[in-house]
Design an enzyme around this catalytic site. Structure first.
Site, PDB file in Angstrom:
ATOM      1  N   LYS A 195      -2.202  -8.929   1.689  1.00 32.83           N
ATOM      2  CA  LYS A 195      -2.122  -7.461   1.611  1.00 32.83           C
ATOM      3  C   LYS A 195      -3.214  -6.889   0.714  1.00 32.83           C
ATOM      4  O   LYS A 195      -3.872  -5.899   1.045  1.00 32.83           O
ATOM      5  CB  LYS A 195      -0.744  -7.037   1.098  1.00 32.83           C
ATOM      6  CG  LYS A 195      -0.596  -5.528   0.846  1.00 32.83           C
ATOM      7  CD  LYS A 195      -0.854  -4.718   2.115  1.00 32.83           C
ATOM      8  CE  LYS A 195      -0.983  -3.228   1.815  1.00 32.83           C
ATOM      9  NZ  LYS A 195       0.237  -2.627   1.325  1.00 32.83           N
ATOM     10  N   CYS A 249      -3.111   2.764  -2.227  1.00 32.30           N
ATOM     11  CA  CYS A 249      -3.458   1.417  -1.748  1.00 32.30           C
ATOM     12  C   CYS A 249      -4.908   1.056  -2.024  1.00 32.30           C
ATOM     13  O   CYS A 249      -5.195   0.215  -2.864  1.00 32.30           O
ATOM     14  CB  CYS A 249      -3.174   1.316  -0.251  1.00 32.30           C
ATOM     15  SG  CYS A 249      -1.420   1.381   0.172  1.00 32.30           S
TER      16      CYS A 249
END
Length: 400
Positions: A195, A249
């Site tokens: 991720k 993010c």
């Protein structure tokens, strides 16, 4: 039953999706005001399709509470910021959520951490907390983006990191209730790294475009024309530059690798510095353009856009907010700001009416490519325009 802990941009849609597909769900958050809103049927943020999903989930019996509940499965979807000094992850939200779960969970409970974490976080921070309990740990990092959450929840692939592949199969089947994308089962550390690597890759590519914009500005070249021509090559796909990188993010996750691997994450660190420098670069462009047009009053400059991307209400790590902070450090103030998606006052001199905003400024700096500005280009006539998003015709308009 599933207990989803953390009901923000990730936790709420996830809880609603499970509930709307027949799973018994209780959503938990320590924010009492937020829980009261959800119990009253009021959403805390806007997202295409979210209102309809919320109604479906409520009709299916989803419940909301400030207290964690005894359950077979827990999904942790709390924030994971980074320490801006050390660049390491701040795992306190995850740790606190795990502590609450451990106090009440039954034997063989499955704890799924959806929050994006630095590689090694679960081994370092979570395992020591659960050693005394017979529970199963899973890492299933979220992969959705504001503005397209409902589609991506259903269609994006998922990664399930586990210690026990039997547990992995169970969680895979659970997400497959609504997820049509590939669901890959692997080990926890691989899931953690995957991720973070995804978002770091994107950050580096954005940094290349932004650095190219700076080089072209120095040499008085049109970066957009150069990118357009270069992208004709079948193996070249350069992104467009912009005023910076925001969101929770791309602007955060690469720092996890920098913080944990100083001296090794060199390209990653350089990319972070380039992207973090863009708000100040835009400020420099504003001052140069003001001088070129004989402008001396900063209060006649208007920043269009407060969110970190177009057509959403999410302002986390917004380049505009970074720019305003930078101006405060230089003792500049009075610049006007407007965003159609930000309903509450979060900065000084914030407007909530587009026409009033335009009436009070001589120069408009487009920082977010909301549909509203694209549909109202005619209203910008007579203004000095700096278009950092490259959405306006080029003649007479300043670009990065």
């Amino acid at each position: 039953m599933i207990n989803v802990i953390g009901l923000g941009y990730i936790g709420l849609p996830t809880a609603l999706m499970f509930a709307s597909h027949g799973v018994a769900v209780i959503g938990t958050d320590c924010n009492k005001k937020l829980i009261a809103q959800y119990q009253a049927g009021i959403l805390s943020f806007e997202e295409k399709g979210l209102s309809e999903l919320f109604k479906t989930a409520c009709n299916a019996g989803i419940r909301f509470s400030c207290e964690c509940q005894r359950s077979e499965i827990y999904i942790i979807a709390v924030p994971t910021p980074y320490d801006k000094n050390s660049k390491k992850i701040d795992a306190s939200y995850v740790v606190n959520a795990i502590k609450e779960v451990i106090d009440i969970c039954p034997d063989e409970a499955i704890i799924v951490v959806e929050s994006t974490v630095a590689p090694g976080t679960i081994d370092k921070f979570v395992r020591p907390l659960v050693d005394s309990k017979n529970v199963n740990l899973v890492h299933a990092p979220e992969r959705i983006i504001p503005g397209n959450m409902m589609f991506e929840l259903v269609n994006n692939s998922r990664t399930i990191g586990v210690d026990d592949h039997t547990v992995g199969s169970k969680i895979k089947d659970l997400y497959a209730i609504f997820c049509k994308g590939d669901i890959i089962v692997t080990d926890i550390r691989t899931a953690e790294m995957t991720k973070v690597v995804e978002n770091t890759y994107r950050d580096i590519n954005i940094a290349y475009a932004n650095e190219l914009a700076k080089i072209c500005r120095f040499d008085n070249l049109d970066v957009y024309e150069i990118i357009r021509i270069a992208n004709k090559h079948p193996r070249v796909n350069i992104l467009n530059p912009g005023p910076g990188v925001g969101g929770h993010c791309i602007s955060v996750d690469p720092w996890f690798l920098v913080g944990d691997h100083p001296g090794l994450a060199n390209i990653i660190l350089a990319a972070r510095k380039i992207n973090d420098s863009m708000p100040e670069f835009v400020l420099e462009r504003i001052y140069i353009i003001m001088q070129a047009n004989g402008m001396k009053d900063i209060t006649k400059v208007g920043l269009y856009g407060l969110t970190y991307k177009e057509n959403v209400c999410d302002v986390r790590e917004s380049p505009t907010l970074q720019m305003i902070d930078c101006m405060k450090k230089h003792l500049a103030n009075g610049i006007k700001v407007y965003d159609p998606y930000v309903k509450d006052d979060i900065v000084e001199n914030q407007y909530h009416n587009f026409e009033s905003f335009l009436y009070d400024v001589d120069m408009v700096v487009i920082l977010v490519a909301h549909d509203e500005i694209k549909q109202n280009i005619n209203k910008l006539q007579g203004k000095i325009l700096l278009d950092t998003c490259n959405i306006l015709p080029c003649d007479g308009i300043y670009k990065l």
